[in-house]
Each structure stands twice: as structure tokens, then as C-alpha cells.
Scaffold this active site. Sequence first.
Site, mmCIF file in Angstrom:
data_model
loop_
_atom_site.group_PDB
_atom_site.id
_atom_site.type_symbol
_atom_site.label_atom_id
_atom_site.label_comp_id
_atom_site.label_asym_id
_atom_site.label_seq_id
_atom_site.Cartn_x
_atom_site.Cartn_y
_atom_site.Cartn_z
ATOM 1 N N CYS A 239 16.751 -28.582 57.954
ATOM 2 C CA CYS A 239 17.216 -29.187 56.747
ATOM 3 C C CYS A 239 18.184 -30.345 57.024
ATOM 4 O O CYS A 239 18.192 -31.324 56.317
ATOM 5 C CB CYS A 239 17.927 -28.121 55.960
ATOM 6 S SG CYS A 239 17.844 -28.382 54.243
ATOM 7 N N GLY B 163 11.056 -32.157 59.013
ATOM 8 C CA GLY B 163 9.735 -32.563 58.508
ATOM 9 C C GLY B 163 8.669 -31.603 58.978
ATOM 10 O O GLY B 163 8.961 -30.471 59.382
ATOM 11 N N HIS C 249 -0.989 -23.544 11.543
ATOM 12 C CA HIS C 249 -0.877 -22.131 11.180
ATOM 13 C C HIS C 249 0.567 -21.742 10.887
ATOM 14 O O HIS C 249 0.942 -20.573 11.045
ATOM 15 C CB HIS C 249 -1.481 -21.266 12.297
ATOM 16 C CG HIS C 249 -2.936 -21.555 12.511
ATOM 17 N ND1 HIS C 249 -3.906 -21.123 11.661
ATOM 18 C CD2 HIS C 249 -3.561 -22.302 13.449
ATOM 19 C CE1 HIS C 249 -5.091 -21.567 12.075
ATOM 20 N NE2 HIS C 249 -4.902 -22.297 13.159
ATOM 21 N N TRP D 182 16.338 -24.971 57.822
ATOM 22 C CA TRP D 182 15.930 -24.016 56.804
ATOM 23 C C TRP D 182 14.473 -23.736 57.107
ATOM 24 O O TRP D 182 13.620 -24.598 56.892
ATOM 25 C CB TRP D 182 16.081 -24.641 55.426
ATOM 26 C CG TRP D 182 16.191 -23.643 54.336
ATOM 27 C CD1 TRP D 182 16.672 -22.381 54.427
ATOM 28 C CD2 TRP D 182 15.810 -23.840 52.980
ATOM 29 N NE1 TRP D 182 16.633 -21.778 53.205
ATOM 30 C CE2 TRP D 182 16.115 -22.649 52.298
ATOM 31 C CE3 TRP D 182 15.275 -24.892 52.267
ATOM 32 C CZ2 TRP D 182 15.878 -22.485 50.947
ATOM 33 C CZ3 TRP D 182 15.039 -24.728 50.926
ATOM 34 C CH2 TRP D 182 15.344 -23.540 50.270
ATOM 35 N N GLU E 160 17.307 -26.784 28.101
ATOM 36 C CA GLU E 160 18.341 -26.219 28.971
ATOM 37 C C GLU E 160 19.417 -27.207 29.370
ATOM 38 O O GLU E 160 20.555 -26.815 29.584
ATOM 39 C CB GLU E 160 17.736 -25.530 30.204
ATOM 40 C CG GLU E 160 17.122 -26.445 31.238
ATOM 41 C CD GLU E 160 16.596 -25.663 32.457
ATOM 42 O OE1 GLU E 160 15.538 -26.021 32.969
ATOM 43 O OE2 GLU E 160 17.268 -24.705 32.895
ATOM 44 N N LYS F 214 21.875 -20.652 38.709
ATOM 45 C CA LYS F 214 20.682 -21.055 39.452
ATOM 46 C C LYS F 214 19.772 -19.870 39.774
ATOM 47 O O LYS F 214 18.579 -19.941 39.560
ATOM 48 C CB LYS F 214 21.107 -21.787 40.738
ATOM 49 C CG LYS F 214 19.949 -22.370 41.536
ATOM 50 C CD LYS F 214 19.236 -23.485 40.777
ATOM 51 C CE LYS F 214 17.992 -23.971 41.462
ATOM 52 N NZ LYS F 214 17.092 -24.702 40.553
ATOM 53 N N GLU G 72 6.929 -26.403 29.821
ATOM 54 C CA GLU G 72 7.927 -26.745 30.834
ATOM 55 C C GLU G 72 8.784 -27.916 30.345
ATOM 56 O O GLU G 72 9.998 -27.920 30.521
ATOM 57 C CB GLU G 72 7.229 -27.071 32.167
ATOM 58 C CG GLU G 72 8.132 -27.532 33.283
ATOM 59 C CD GLU G 72 9.238 -26.547 33.666
ATOM 60 O OE1 GLU G 72 9.250 -25.404 33.195
ATOM 61 O OE2 GLU G 72 10.126 -26.969 34.440
HETATM 62 C C1 F6R Z 1 14.570 -23.626 34.573
HETATM 63 C C2 F6R Z 1 14.799 -22.702 35.668
HETATM 64 C C3 F6R Z 1 14.626 -21.249 35.401
HETATM 65 C C4 F6R Z 1 14.014 -20.562 36.629
HETATM 66 C C5 F6R Z 1 13.968 -19.041 36.426
HETATM 67 C C6 F6R Z 1 13.284 -18.358 37.589
HETATM 68 O O1 F6R Z 1 14.746 -24.937 34.986
HETATM 69 O O2 F6R Z 1 15.130 -23.087 36.747
HETATM 70 O O3 F6R Z 1 13.848 -21.023 34.269
HETATM 71 O O4 F6R Z 1 12.735 -21.065 36.808
HETATM 72 O O5 F6R Z 1 15.257 -18.544 36.290
HETATM 73 O O6 F6R Z 1 13.962 -18.596 38.775
HETATM 74 P P1 F6R Z 1 13.253 -18.379 40.158
HETATM 75 O O7 F6R Z 1 12.133 -19.349 40.248
HETATM 76 O O8 F6R Z 1 14.311 -18.616 41.175
HETATM 77 O O9 F6R Z 1 12.728 -16.984 40.167
#
Ligand code: F6R
Length: 612
Positions: free
Chosen positions: A2, A102, A508, A75, A492, A607, A485
Site C-alpha cells: 500500500c 501494484g 402505483h 496491504w 447519506e 465506516k 446506490e
Molecule cells: C454506504 C456504505 C454502507 C456500507 C455498508 C456495508 O456508502 O458504505 O452502506 O456499504 O455499511 O459495509 P461493508 O461493505 O463494509 O459490509
Amino acid sequence: MCGIVGYLGSQSAVPILLNCLKQLEYRGYDSAGIAILNGDDLTVAKSAGKISFLENMLQEEGIPESHVGIGHTRWATQVRPTDLNSPPDTGCTSNFAVVHNGIIENYQAIKEWLQKEGHSFVSETDAEVLPHLVEHFYQGDLETAVLEVINRVEGSYAMMVFTHKEPRKLVAARKDSPLIMGLGEKEYFLASDIPAILSYTRQAYILEDGEVAVLKPEGAYILDWKGLPVDKAIFKVEWDAAAAEKAGYDHFMRKEMHEQPRALKDTLSSRISLDNRYVQLNEVSLTPQQIKDFTRIKMVGCGTAYHAGIVGKYLIEKLVRIPVEVDIASEFRYRDPLLDERTLVVVISQSGETADTLAALREAKRKGARVLAVTNVVGSSISREADDVLYTWAGPEIAVASTKAYTTQLICMYLLGLYLAQVRRTLSEEEIATMITHLRQLPQQVQMILNREQQIKKLAETYTRSELENIFFIGRGLDYAVAMEGSLKLKEITYIHAEAYAAGELKHGTFALIEEGFPIIALGTQESLLEKTVNNVKELKARGATVIGLALKGDTQLQECVDEIIYLPRTHNDLTSILAVIPLQLLAYYAAVTRGTNVDQPRNLTKAVTVE
Ligand code: F6R
């Protein structure tokens, strides 16, 4: 991946290398190592785990004095993060040390050839072919050997190499993976990212693809891939350290959106045969018979990952003619799903740690299903517990709003669909080769859309000001999946109430909400459904809606009935999702910037959702 760093100068190299690597820790890694010239010896210290392990190891053994060296925090993507697989790599004779970011796409062929030439390998990594290649071509001049190597490897790389045979030289090269050379007072630094070197210098050369940097105590220079000198302007870094982590971007989200062409390429590259005729998922251990025996597939994930599963359903049902169901992990785990050993459960998770997805995986295994994980994090719980793993090689995703993880998940859906179709013979060889040709073009096409981000910025500034409260995204087929999406991204990070609807579903009930000026994003990339979508847009326009359309280049049908149009490059109609989502990510991003919300860390969100 990484982070890679290098140093040549009069100071002690080890503390500098370790400090530079620490500046890149925020990007995530699971092994670390350095190689230095210790007198006449080339010394390597490396271990799985954190830089602090490496530091302790070095302190216990006594830090050797050195003025040249390279370092890597990796990574792991393709292989397990073990001591042996940790960087740097050396050749048979330990005369050369290399760090590499890479993916070397043709490493297998090179490795076989080198083995026939008598080279022996100790790790499972693609990077290990590099020191062996340098060793093979070395005839007394390191830069000439590196030029020979880069003319033979395919894929992406930023690499640094040195040898004790030329102790006053460090050579580096790049293609499709970032590399910079920092300029100090009679000392030089190399790094994959600017933050690594900021405490030492703010002056740097940014290397371009195909360029080779040669560092010597008396001066440094840059060559092109033919070995001809390149004249370069010095780049002065004006950002502070925090901004530098974002490589000059205002937010991680924007940086990560712009990393998508590279991430897509990495995720695709080594999974496609060199002749572009078939998909090879070497990491998946399913036998052809097991693949033929599956009677159904279940996709499971949360949020964005769930949306990737919906694209997977549309695509795999079409290409493989096998029933695919998509479940939200938190529902799946408690609804006693019907599963057996002839069910393939695909769990999708960027972090690999989402509690509901992990529980869904365990439920699937308990019931005897075969589990394939699509995840971004090597060594994550989901990667460890699944029967097979298909990694998205997106690199660390730091912004809460997922962008590059989603598009690389889509690449995995495409690869999986084609692979299953290949084995079950539901597509002809020609059809597979045609789709691969289009797949190969996607990274560049994504780049083309990113290059036009100013258009989306203007739309965001015009249509998503603070008074905007509601917005709908509509589409049919794959466009509906992407609409979901797009609406999640917008809600969000901007806190605007956004919903996605299948375009045919509006009448509908939802029509009741449409009034003068109601904003709609209409996706029209599915050619067989376009006429239907256009009719839905006309119905919305008749009720006063303001519509921004998303269409393939050359379309006039949608363009004629919308207020604004965003065009996408043309691709195979089953692959448009990856292109269609890019303007929606950009729209959400610029809407958040316009409204002044916290782009990277939206309120109430985290996250990785590791609790239920
Ligand atoms: C939206 C987002 C969340 C994740 C969800 C699943 O931008 O990031 O909706 O996609 O919390 O997270 P993972 O993919 O880490 O299981």
C-alpha cells in the site's frame, strides 16, 4: 499495495524510512519491511503486522547504519500476509532488493520462465518476480536492468530497487501506480504518496507512466522507458500534512472517486487471460462440477454492498440463467433462508467485518451452503470464514460513503457472472471475449466521466441547494439497481431525502408526490428499456417534475424530454452500471460540498458497522 518509500542521502536511512512509512499508516496495511545497505551487505528486515513490530525487531538487533534503503507497508491483496510474503523481495543471490506497489499481471508466465532459468522463489507474491528479473538482466548497470524489466512486465507498478553492487544508486519506475521523488539538500526521497516525505521536503518530481528515476548522491535524474532523459518541473507541495493524506483532494471521498480507474484495473487485470478470451479466478477453488451443480445463488450484503448484489442478480441471471436472490444481511440472518449444498451464497462486504453480513455467512455455512466472499480487506473475519474469497483490489477506503469499493464489487459481479457462464457454457466463447473487450475499456471510460466532473458540479450547485428536501432516482433493470446506490449516496452525505424507484412503479402510488419542480434523476442506459423509461419521464414532466437524465452518448430520445442530460461513454449494455454510478457519486459529493455537510464523516454513520 500500500505504501512504498525510499531514501538516499547522508542521514541515517532506517529512522527516515520508518518515519516515512508511518506517515502512510492511515492507508492500512498488514505487513511491513525495509531493505538497506549495511556496509557492503544488503540487509532486509520484514514481518507480518504493524510497523511497531518491525521497529522493535530492528531495535533488538541494533539499528544498522545505512544511507540508502527502501521500505514498504503492504496491504496484501492476492496472498496471505505472512513473514515470507512480506516486502521487500530479494532475488536468488540477495544482491537486489525491490519494493513494489501494484499488480504484475503476467507474473505467472515470468515466474515459470525464470524457474526454468534456474531461479527459485520463496514467496507467493507477484512482486517477487521483479528482483529475479533485475538479477537476470543486470550487467553492471542498475538503470539499464530496470529498463529491461519494465519493458517486459505487464500490469501496474511503482517499484524501487537497489543493489550492493552499486551502493550509491537507487532506481525507481512507475506505471499506473503513483510514485514521487522528493528533493532535499543533497538527499533524495522516493514515495508512493506525498504525505510520506512531507516532514523532509516539499519539493518533488511527480513521475509519469513509463518513467524511471535514478538517484545518486551527486544528483538525481529521470529517464523515459527508452532510457532518454526527461526534463521535469519541480512540484511544490503547498498542502499541510492532513491535506496531503488526501493527495491534494479536499476530501477522501473525492480522492477515492478519482482512484476508481486504477482500482477497477487492478481488480480486473490478473483475472482476465492475457489473450482477453476468458476469465480466470485462480483464487476460487470451486470445481467445474460444483459450479455446474449449483441450483441457485444468493447475494447477501448491507447498504452499498447489497446494491452491488442487486446488479449481480440482474447480470448473473441473464448471463448464467440460474436463479439469483438478493438479501439484506440483517433480514437474511433471521428469516430461516432456504439453503442447501447446491446453493452458492455470495456475501459482499467492503470491510469484511460487518456484523450482519458475517452472521449471514455463518448462517449460510451452518446450513451447508457454499460461501464465496467478495471483500476488500485481506484477513478480515469474512475473508477468513468464507470458503472462497474474491478480493476487490480497491485499496483502503476511508470516506464513509463507499465509492471505489462499490465499483470494484461490480467488477467482481461481472467477473463472477462471466466465469460461471464460461463453466456452465451459457455464453459462447465469442460472447465472453466481446464482454471482456468492453470490460477492459471500463477504467478508461470511468476516467472520461471523472474528467467531466465540472459539469456535475454545476448541476449540483443548481439543483441541490439548501431548500431541496426530496429527490427521486428512477430507472429500469440495471438502471434501477444503480438508482438505489445513487439515492443512498446522496442521502447519506447530504441528508436530502432521496428514494429510488423502478420507473414503472411510480404510477402505483408515488405519482401523488410529484408537483411543480419536483427533482428527478432518470437513468436511461438500458437500451431495450429506454422507450419505456422515456414514457415514464414524459409522465413526470407532464406533472411538472424537473428531470436530469443519464443516457449513453448519442441518445436523443431521453435528451429530448429532460431538463438536463449527462452523457456516458458507450459500453456493452450489461456493463453500464459501473459508468452510470460515477455521475451519481459526483452529484452526491458536490451536493454535499454545496450544502456544507461533512462529506467524509456524515452524521450518525461509521465506516464499518461491526455491531448489530
Ligand atoms: C454506504 C456504505 C454502507 C456500507 C455498508 C456495508 O456508502 O458504505 O452502506 O456499504 O455499511 O459495509 P461493508 O461493505 O463494509 O459490509
